[in-house]
Scaffold this motif. Structure first.
Motif, PDB file in Angstrom:
ATOM      1  N   GLN A  58      26.829  60.008  43.182  1.00  0.00           N
ATOM      2  CA  GLN A  58      27.380  59.876  44.522  1.00  0.00           C
ATOM      3  C   GLN A  58      28.477  60.903  44.774  1.00  0.00           C
ATOM      4  OE1 GLN A  58      28.683  55.938  45.519  1.00  0.00           O
ATOM      5  NE2 GLN A  58      29.709  56.573  47.390  1.00  0.00           N
ATOM      6  N   ARG A 104      26.772  52.308  35.971  1.00  0.00           N
ATOM      7  CA  ARG A 104      27.869  52.405  36.942  1.00  0.00           C
ATOM      8  C   ARG A 104      28.438  53.817  36.983  1.00  0.00           C
ATOM      9  NH1 ARG A 104      32.191  48.058  35.299  1.00  0.00           N
ATOM     10  NH2 ARG A 104      33.393  49.125  36.939  1.00  0.00           N
ATOM     11  N   ALA A 139      21.089  46.429  41.759  1.00  0.00           N
ATOM     12  CA  ALA A 139      20.777  47.506  42.698  1.00  0.00           C
ATOM     13  C   ALA A 139      22.052  48.100  43.285  1.00  0.00           C
ATOM     14  CB  ALA A 139      19.868  46.983  43.804  1.00  0.00           C
ATOM     15  N   GLN A 140      23.060  47.267  43.494  1.00  0.00           N
ATOM     16  CA  GLN A 140      24.359  47.725  43.980  1.00  0.00           C
ATOM     17  C   GLN A 140      25.339  47.686  42.817  1.00  0.00           C
ATOM     18  OE1 GLN A 140      24.807  48.929  47.065  1.00  0.00           O
ATOM     19  NE2 GLN A 140      22.632  48.536  47.478  1.00  0.00           N
ATOM     20  N   LEU A 141      25.673  48.861  42.295  1.00  0.00           N
ATOM     21  CA  LEU A 141      26.538  48.941  41.117  1.00  0.00           C
ATOM     22  C   LEU A 141      28.004  48.993  41.547  1.00  0.00           C
ATOM     23  CD1 LEU A 141      24.281  51.485  39.302  1.00  0.00           C
ATOM     24  CD2 LEU A 141      24.930  49.284  38.319  1.00  0.00           C
ATOM     25  N   THR A 162      19.330  54.839  40.771  1.00  0.00           N
ATOM     26  CA  THR A 162      18.814  53.547  41.234  1.00  0.00           C
ATOM     27  C   THR A 162      17.356  53.349  40.852  1.00  0.00           C
ATOM     28  OG1 THR A 162      20.343  53.590  43.103  1.00  0.00           O
ATOM     29  CG2 THR A 162      18.493  52.080  43.253  1.00  0.00           C
TER      30      THR A 162
END
Length: 445
Positions: free
Chosen positions: A430, A423, A223-225, A195
């Motif tokens: 994660q 992505r 910011a949010q993929l 990020t």
């Protein structure tokens, strides 16, 4: 800013990541940034964030040395486009980071600055040529950093440091001439998370009239993929006949399993490249430019150049340009074939688990998986993606080697498809490191 400076002052005697410190000016800028966070202020995207810039990138009024003693430093008359955009976005350049000599190799020691060490294992190199930026991030001496990449110089130190770097498609981040005319050459962001790397990339990218190749519009990395359930991912733990340490290959397979867990369709493939093919393209390319200049400077100033840099220059004269062009075409064709079937490709970043700090590998070969390499740079799996310069490539951590040094993989996407690369990298971060809390910096130095 005060905390970051104090951290740097504590770690720098061991790590030696900084070529130039600008702490006093940084504190002055931090006071102004603080006001923008008060009610009624308007903080910019990077407001007050400490950023360490690679010394090779020009900054007005500061010397550019390329880490060599072979020629006198010159004061920059213009600031690199990416750095000026960082400053305009509120980022504070508090230091400039060390490189290899002439930024030519994935090592991090010079006779000008000494040895830059890997914070995870001080007996090992931080990699290069953007080694100082990777080491500064891993030691906590900065929050964001910049680098450049002509054969893996962003990705190699990111792998050894356990951080993230991005080699954008050529032209996405403008580079001042004449360097910007070299299609192998890129400026790019480095950070401790995907990020943060995206945040810096968004600031640095976009066209600029001073770079004739910067015809690519700015691409906003969200910011949010989005997830990766629709993506087809190819992975190759041992490309062609490249020497790859078993620990590096095993960690690459762990990345593939993590992506499967995230919902991607993952397929192991054979990548039809040979080490000799990559070397032909690389050495022919360097032989048309930097190698000849370095040899002439070394002739005029005997016993001043580092042995690894002299060896680099000599190798740049052994492959003719025609052979190199043929090799480039073959590399591009084979990579293009992969992307007729897949959205992304996962390969290791460096085949070796570490380079020894201060070692030139001229008289002593680097041994990887029992193979003594002809040249230590043969352990780098990065240069093919400088040949195919339009492909975005993110370097992200893949795990650890038993020597305490991180390992990494490259996430390669289709030409100009920056968002997909981010992505997949975010999914790796994660899935692979959640629960483990993969260290972002060596906090016990």
């Amino acid at each position: 800013m005060r905390a970051v400076i104090e951290r740097a002052e504590r770690t720098e005697p061991e790590v030696n990541a900084f070529a130039d410190r600008m702490f006093e000016r940084a504190m002055e800028a931090a006071v102004l940034a603080e006001k923008r966070y008060r009610p009624g202020g308007q903080p910019r995207p990077l407001e007050g964030i400490p950023v360490a810039a690679k010394e090779e990138q020009q900054l007005v009024g500061h010397p550019v040395t390329d880490g060599t003693l072979l020629r006198e430093p010159h004061l920059a008359q213009e600031t690199a486009v990416g750095l000026s955009r960082i400053q305009a976005a509120g980022g504070i350049l508090h230091a400039r980071t060390t490189t290899s000599e002439f930024c030519c190799m994935p090592l991090s020691h010079t006779r000008r600055w000494g040895i830059t060490r890997n914070p995870w294992n001080l007996e090992t190199s931080a990699g290069g040529s953007s080694g100082g930026s990777g080491a500064a991030l891993a030691s906590g001496a900065t929050m964001l950093a910049t680098g450049s990449d002509i054969g893996g110089s962003l990705r190699a130190p990111a792998s050894f440091a356990g951080v993230v770097s991005f080699k954008p498609p050529h032209g996405r981040i403008p580079v001042l001439p004449p360097a910007g005319l070299d299609t192998y050459f890129h400026h790019g962001p480095m950070a401790r998370t995907v990020t943060d790397c995206a945040l810096l990339q968004n600031v640095m990218s976009g066209e600029d009239s001073r770079d004739l190749h910067s015809r690519l519009p700015r691409v906003e990395i969200p910011a949010q993929l989005a997830g990766i359930t629709s993506l087809r991912v190819a992975f190759c733990p041992i490309p062609g006949d490249f020497p790859v340490d078993p620990e590096v290959a095993a960690n690459t397979r762990a990345v593939a399993r993590a992506l499967e867990s995230a919902g991607a369709t993952v397929t192991e493939i054979d990548l039809d490249w040979t080490l000799d093919l990559i070397k032909q393209a690389l050495w022919a390319h360097f032989g048309t430019g930097l190698a000849a200049e370095v040899l002439e400077l070394a002739r005029r100033n005997p016993d001043v150049i580092t042995p690894y840099c002299l060896e680099f220059a000599r190798k740049g004269t052994v492959v003719d340009e025609g052979t190199g062009r043929a090799a480039e075409s073959a590399i591009r064709e084979r990579l293009a074939a992969v992307f007729t079937r897949f959205d992304t490709l996962i390969v290791p970043t460096i085949g070796a688990t570490a380079f020894a700090a201060g070692e030139d590998y001229v008289d002593t070969p680097l041994v990887v998986n029992g193979v003594a390499l002809e040249h230590f740079s043969d352990a780098s799996l990065t240069p093919a993606f400088n040949v195919s310069s339009e492909n975005p490539v993110l370097a992200v951590p893949s795990g650890w080697a038993c020597n305490g040094v991180p390992t990494g993989v490259q996430v390669v996407a289709r030409k100009y498809d920056d968002v997909t690369a981010f992505r997949v990298a975010a999914a790796i971060e994660q899935e692979l490191h959640s629960g483990q809390k993969f260290p972002q910096l060596r906090d016990d130095l």
